[in-house]
Design an enzyme around this catalytic site. Structure first.
Site, PDB file in Angstrom:
ATOM      1  N   ILE A  46       0.825  -1.199   0.000  1.00 30.29           N
ATOM      2  CA  ILE A  46       0.000   0.000   0.000  1.00 30.29           C
ATOM      3  C   ILE A  46       0.859   1.248   0.000  1.00 30.29           C
ATOM      4  O   ILE A  46       0.817   2.067  -0.907  1.00 30.29           O
ATOM      5  CB  ILE A  46      -0.967  -0.006   1.206  1.00 30.29           C
ATOM      6  CG1 ILE A  46      -1.944  -1.188   1.093  1.00 30.29           C
ATOM      7  CG2 ILE A  46      -1.743   1.299   1.273  1.00 30.29           C
ATOM      8  CD1 ILE A  46      -2.900  -1.299   2.258  1.00 30.29           C
ATOM      9  N   ASP A  59       0.871  13.377  15.173  1.00 31.59           N
ATOM     10  CA  ASP A  59       1.104  13.312  13.724  1.00 31.59           C
ATOM     11  C   ASP A  59      -0.225  13.182  12.988  1.00 31.59           C
ATOM     12  O   ASP A  59      -0.380  12.335  12.101  1.00 31.59           O
ATOM     13  CB  ASP A  59       2.026  12.145  13.362  1.00 31.59           C
ATOM     14  CG  ASP A  59       2.571  12.276  11.938  1.00 31.59           C
ATOM     15  OD1 ASP A  59       2.609  13.416  11.428  1.00 31.59           O
ATOM     16  OD2 ASP A  59       2.953  11.241  11.345  1.00 31.59           O
ATOM     17  N   GLY A  73       5.588   4.462   5.244  1.00 31.06           N
ATOM     18  CA  GLY A  73       5.563   5.597   6.137  1.00 31.06           C
ATOM     19  C   GLY A  73       6.901   5.785   6.819  1.00 31.06           C
ATOM     20  O   GLY A  73       7.884   5.100   6.510  1.00 31.06           O
TER      21      GLY A  73
END
Length: 464
Positions: free
Chosen positions: A111, A229, A114
């Site tokens: 996907i 975040d 990060g």
């Protein structure tokens, strides 16, 4: 003259009489005990014979106590099994055992990557369910398990809420440094949706999204957890209209008063001005600033404050909110990086607390919506609204009302096999990275050392 012992057994008639009397008393006690036991046995035999007969309702005598024999058992005792072993009752409880292996999952497609892990779509081989697998990054942890991963696991286990992504389990790979988090799979993230949509969300849909995000964040703050975040790429949406907060790699517990914390948190475009100006103590207000940036992004379909670096980010913030003043932010001069900031002269003091943002950038927002956005993007952290104040805000009670989740539109999934169209966006800060030394003297057109000049956010920047 010598005295005899009273226990002597010679021919003293008095002593013999005493001993004989005690012997007779013991014999009588033994016979009485045996007779009592015989009567109890007879009563037990009679009770066993009359179990199948109706009881006399007029009987008022209390039940007789009987001796419990080792071969007897009643409904309160475990019943022996065929192997003459007691059938011990078991109660459901959390089991302790080794983690499952990643071989129990079939990875379907990647996907995204990060700052703290690689996220993939996978299928549980045993159940057939589609899940999200996040492989934790171990590159920057030579001393052991990364603290960011530990915090993420701890936070997700504590944060059981319908608007927070659900951590199912932790599984291991073939090596000790291969650790995966198994979470519920959601089809979309808001960042990808906004990039692909031709028009922004409707006002009723924006309210539905914001209410769910605020509800999950309110739960976190009640548990003394800061996310640190929040951004649209960390807000997941499924095809049932449910929004969940994800990516807790920078989340952390805090206290009151808040401890000294690292300054380099939150992705740059969603970072609050006090963090940019070097605040060493902060609290949940930094999450509320990020919510304001997300609110503005939902309205305009573009990130609200797209700074190229920290200095440019500060200039864009002040271009939107206006420069800080003694009235709007009395404590800003005490921040380390604010000492070099040269403010321009202000002709008039701003009105309102906090001052309202310019309507020109948000022409379709109602007065209540503009007040909510201005309260979230207030320069002074102490004047920003809390999650509970936002949830009770009049903006969510005016027309159009929030759209029911069941009526929320569905979109083609970008987390499936098709390739995502990625845009250049800043990443979240990495753990251990130190905050840079910044000079904001040039934000309002002042001169600083350096040869390069750049025009941005309505101010002339000279970056050294």
């Amino acid at each position: 003259m010598s005295s005899k012992s009273r226990w002597a057994t010679d021919d003293d008639p008095e002593t013999e009489a005493i001993l004989a009397q005690r012997k007779r008393e013991k014999e009588e006690q033994r016979r009485a005990k045996a007779e009592k036991q015989r009567q109890l046995d007879e009563q037990q035999a009679q009770a066993s014979a009359s179990d199948s007969q109706p009881q006399d309702p007029d009987t008022t005598a209390p039940p007789k106590k009987r001796r419990r024999l080792s071969n007897d058992h009643n409904e309160d005792q475990p019943i022996p099994t065929a192997n003459n072993e007691p059938n011990i009752l078991s109660f459901p409880a959390q089991e302790w055992g080794p983690c499952r292996n990643i071989a129990n999952f079939e990875r379907l497609n990647h996907i995204e990557e990060g700052s703290y892990g690689y996220v993939s779509r996978a299928k549980d081989i045993n159940t057939g369910e589609v899940v999200a697998l996040k492989k934790l990054k171990m590159d920057n942890s030579p001393d052991g398990f990364p603290v960011t991963g530990l915090r993420e696991i701890q936070t997700l286990l504590e944060a059981r809420h319908q608007n927070i992504v659900y951590l199912r389990e932790v599984v291991m790979g073939t090596k000790m440094d291969e650790v995966y988090l198994v979470m519920d799979f959601l089809e979309h993230d808001l960042k990808t949706l906004l990039d692909d949509m031709s028009e922004p969300f409707l006002p009723s849909e924006i309210k539905t999204i914001l209410l769910q995000v605020l509800s999950g964040l309110d739960f976190l703050h009640d548990q003394w957890i800061m996310h640190r975040d929040l951004k649209t790429s960390n807000l997941l949406l499924n095809n049932r209209g449910e929004v969940k907060i994800a990516d807790f790699g920078m989340a952390r517990y805090y206290g009151d008063p808040p401890p000294k914390l690292t300054q380099l948190v939150v992705t740059l475009w969603y970072r609050s001005p006090e963090l940019l100006l070097g605040a060493e103590k902060y609290s949940t207000e930094i999450d509320m600033w990020s919510i304001g940036c997300i609110f503005g992004e939902l309205l305009t379909k573009e990130p609200l404050l797209q700074g190229k670096n920290e200095v440019d980010q500060v200039s864009k913030i002040f271009a939107l909110t206006g420069p800080p003043t003694q009235q709007t932010w009395p404590e800003f001069r005490s921040l380390p990086n604010a000492k070099s900031l040269r403010l321009p002269p202000t002709s008039s003091a701003p009105t309102g607390t906090p001052p309202l943002l310019s309507r020109a950038k948000f022409p379709f927002l109602t007065n209540a919506g503009l007040h909510l956005l201005s309260s979230l993007l207030a320069l002074n952290p102490s004047t920003r609204l809390s999650t509970k104040e936002c949830l009770a805000h009049r903006y969510f009670r005016e027309d159009p009302r929030p759209k029911p989740k069941e009526m929320f539109p569905t979109f083609p999934s970008k987390a499936g096999m098709e390739k995502r169209r990625r845009r250049e966006t800043p990443e979240a800060p990495k753990r251990g990275q130190e905050a840079p030394k910044l000079d904001f003297a040039s934000v309002f057109g002042g001169q600083s050392s350096g040869d390069t000049g750049e025009q941005g956010a309505g101010f002339t920047l000279r970056l050294g």
